[in-house]
Design a protein around this motif. Structure first.
Motif, mmCIF file in Angstrom:
data_model
loop_
_atom_site.group_PDB
_atom_site.id
_atom_site.type_symbol
_atom_site.label_atom_id
_atom_site.label_comp_id
_atom_site.label_asym_id
_atom_site.label_seq_id
_atom_site.Cartn_x
_atom_site.Cartn_y
_atom_site.Cartn_z
ATOM 1 N N ILE A 20 0.844 -1.206 0.000
ATOM 2 C CA ILE A 20 0.000 0.000 0.000
ATOM 3 C C ILE A 20 0.876 1.252 0.000
ATOM 4 O O ILE A 20 0.627 2.196 -0.758
ATOM 5 N N ILE A 21 1.911 1.253 0.832
ATOM 6 C CA ILE A 21 2.819 2.402 0.895
ATOM 7 C C ILE A 21 3.534 2.595 -0.434
ATOM 8 O O ILE A 21 3.673 3.723 -0.926
ATOM 9 N N ALA A 22 3.947 1.490 -1.039
ATOM 10 C CA ALA A 22 4.640 1.566 -2.335
ATOM 11 C C ALA A 22 3.717 2.118 -3.411
ATOM 12 O O ALA A 22 4.136 2.905 -4.271
ATOM 13 N N LEU B 219 0.846 10.666 5.035
ATOM 14 C CA LEU B 219 0.437 10.990 6.403
ATOM 15 C C LEU B 219 -0.771 10.149 6.799
ATOM 16 O O LEU B 219 -0.828 9.621 7.915
ATOM 17 N N ILE B 220 -1.738 10.006 5.894
ATOM 18 C CA ILE B 220 -2.938 9.227 6.193
ATOM 19 C C ILE B 220 -2.581 7.792 6.551
ATOM 20 O O ILE B 220 -3.022 7.265 7.582
ATOM 21 N N ILE B 221 -1.759 7.149 5.729
ATOM 22 C CA ILE B 221 -1.415 5.749 5.989
ATOM 23 C C ILE B 221 -0.594 5.620 7.271
ATOM 24 O O ILE B 221 -0.769 4.675 8.050
ATOM 25 N N SER B 222 0.283 6.583 7.535
ATOM 26 C CA SER B 222 1.102 6.504 8.750
ATOM 27 C C SER B 222 0.252 6.723 10.009
ATOM 28 O O SER B 222 0.481 6.080 11.041
ATOM 29 N N LEU B 223 -0.736 7.608 9.933
ATOM 30 C CA LEU B 223 -1.635 7.818 11.071
ATOM 31 C C LEU B 223 -2.436 6.551 11.354
ATOM 32 O O LEU B 223 -2.636 6.170 12.512
#
Length: 318
Positions: A140-142, A160-164
């Protein structure tokens, strides 16, 4: 609106009063109220012969559960499914029982022991793997990195959304309700307002260094865009907070690009399981998730199997 004596016993009329009390006296969230309405609507559809309080009985609930467990329904375009999941049965039961208890407490039904006689369905057994794997999250990050190279703002916002999601375990409503002022860089924490939380309790979540990095990059980009709204996560096209519809499209976009069939709540499960695997005790995990009971937290940890204890067992020494 004026009702006659027969209408006053009509379940639909009483349910409207019940919802009104839930909204204004108990302060339940719109999403919770919608859930109650959906369940009651299903109840009316499945047992249309039950119209007034006089029609209610423990046998009626047995008929209701039998019908929803055996009926055929079309899912998607042409997929036929029979019945519903045990967890759905449990949800229907809990929401309807809450309404029936309200009827008892407010003297709307003569049978004061109705809810005591209704058989409680067994607790559902969860065997599914709800948490995402590290490989899933990496994909997903990639997909974010590869597909936002043309737009610096989108890259920084989506990272930022995925890290939160994976480092704080925030719920969807909590994520969309975050304000810029909820971020405290000095304390390295994120404030979750109880008004936006399912538990109705405020909490502060410690921030991982990765989230702090993405926050600083994103906030700098926001400033460069001249953003004025205090919503933390904003639309890519307007100076306003990210909407629920926008987040839904965000999920669909990265499901397609990453090839990972995920939903947002799985990120929360992944956060909880990662904390557990790192050695966090269940009370700590419960507080971070904003749960009010350990029982709920334990459901989030069902992705952890006995095999996960191998590393800890290998380190044992007496």
């Amino acid at each position: 609106m004026i009702y006659d004596s027969k209408q006053l016993k009509t379940l639909s009329v009483l349910f409207e009063k019940y919802l009104c009390e839930c909204q204004y006296s108990k302060g339940l969230r719109p999403r919770t109220l919608a859930g109650y309405s959906e369940v009651f609507g299903t109840f009316q559809k499945i047992v249309p012969e039950v119209i007034t309080t006089e029609d209610l009985s423990p046998q009626v609930m047995t008929v209701f559960f039998k019908r929803i467990s055996t009926r055929e329904r079309i899912v998607g375009r042409d997929t036929i499914r029979i019945g519903v999941k045990p967890s759905t049965i449990k949800t229907y039961h809990n929401k309807l029982i809450a309404f029936f208890k309200w009827l008892e407490e407010n003297n709307h039904i003569e049978n004061k022991s109705l809810t005591e006689k209704i058989i409680t369905p067994p607790e559902p057994i969860y065997n599914d793997e709800r948490a995402l794997t590290k490989e899933d999250i990496s994909k997903i990050i990639a997909s974010i990195a590869l597909n936002t190279t043309h737009n610096e703002f989108l890259y920084k916002r989506d990272m930022l959304i995925i890290s939160l999601l994976i480092y704080t375990g925030v719920r969807k409503t909590e994520l969309l309700s975050l304000k810029v002022q909820d971020v405290d860089f000095n304390q390295r924490s994120l404030f979750i307002d109880g008004k936006t939380s399912k538990s109705k309790k405020s909490r502060s979540i410690p921030l991982h260094i990765t989230v702090i990095m993405h926050l600083k990059n994103y906030l700098a980009q926001r400033k460069a865009r001249g953003t004025t709204t205090d919503a933390l996560i904003i639309s890519s096209k307007r100076d306003k907070g990210f909407s629920e519809h926008g987040l839904k499209n965000w999920i669909q976009k990265y499901r397609r690009l990453s090839g990972v069939k995920f939903h947002l709540h799985q990120m929360r499960h992944s956060f909880a399981c990662s904390l557990a695997r790192s050695g966090a005790d269940i009370t700590t995990i419960m507080k971070a998730l904003g749960h009010t009971t350990m029982r709920m937290t334990e459901r989030y940890l069902r992705s952890i199997s006995s095999e996960n204890s191998r590393d800890y067992i290998d380190k044992l020494s007496y």
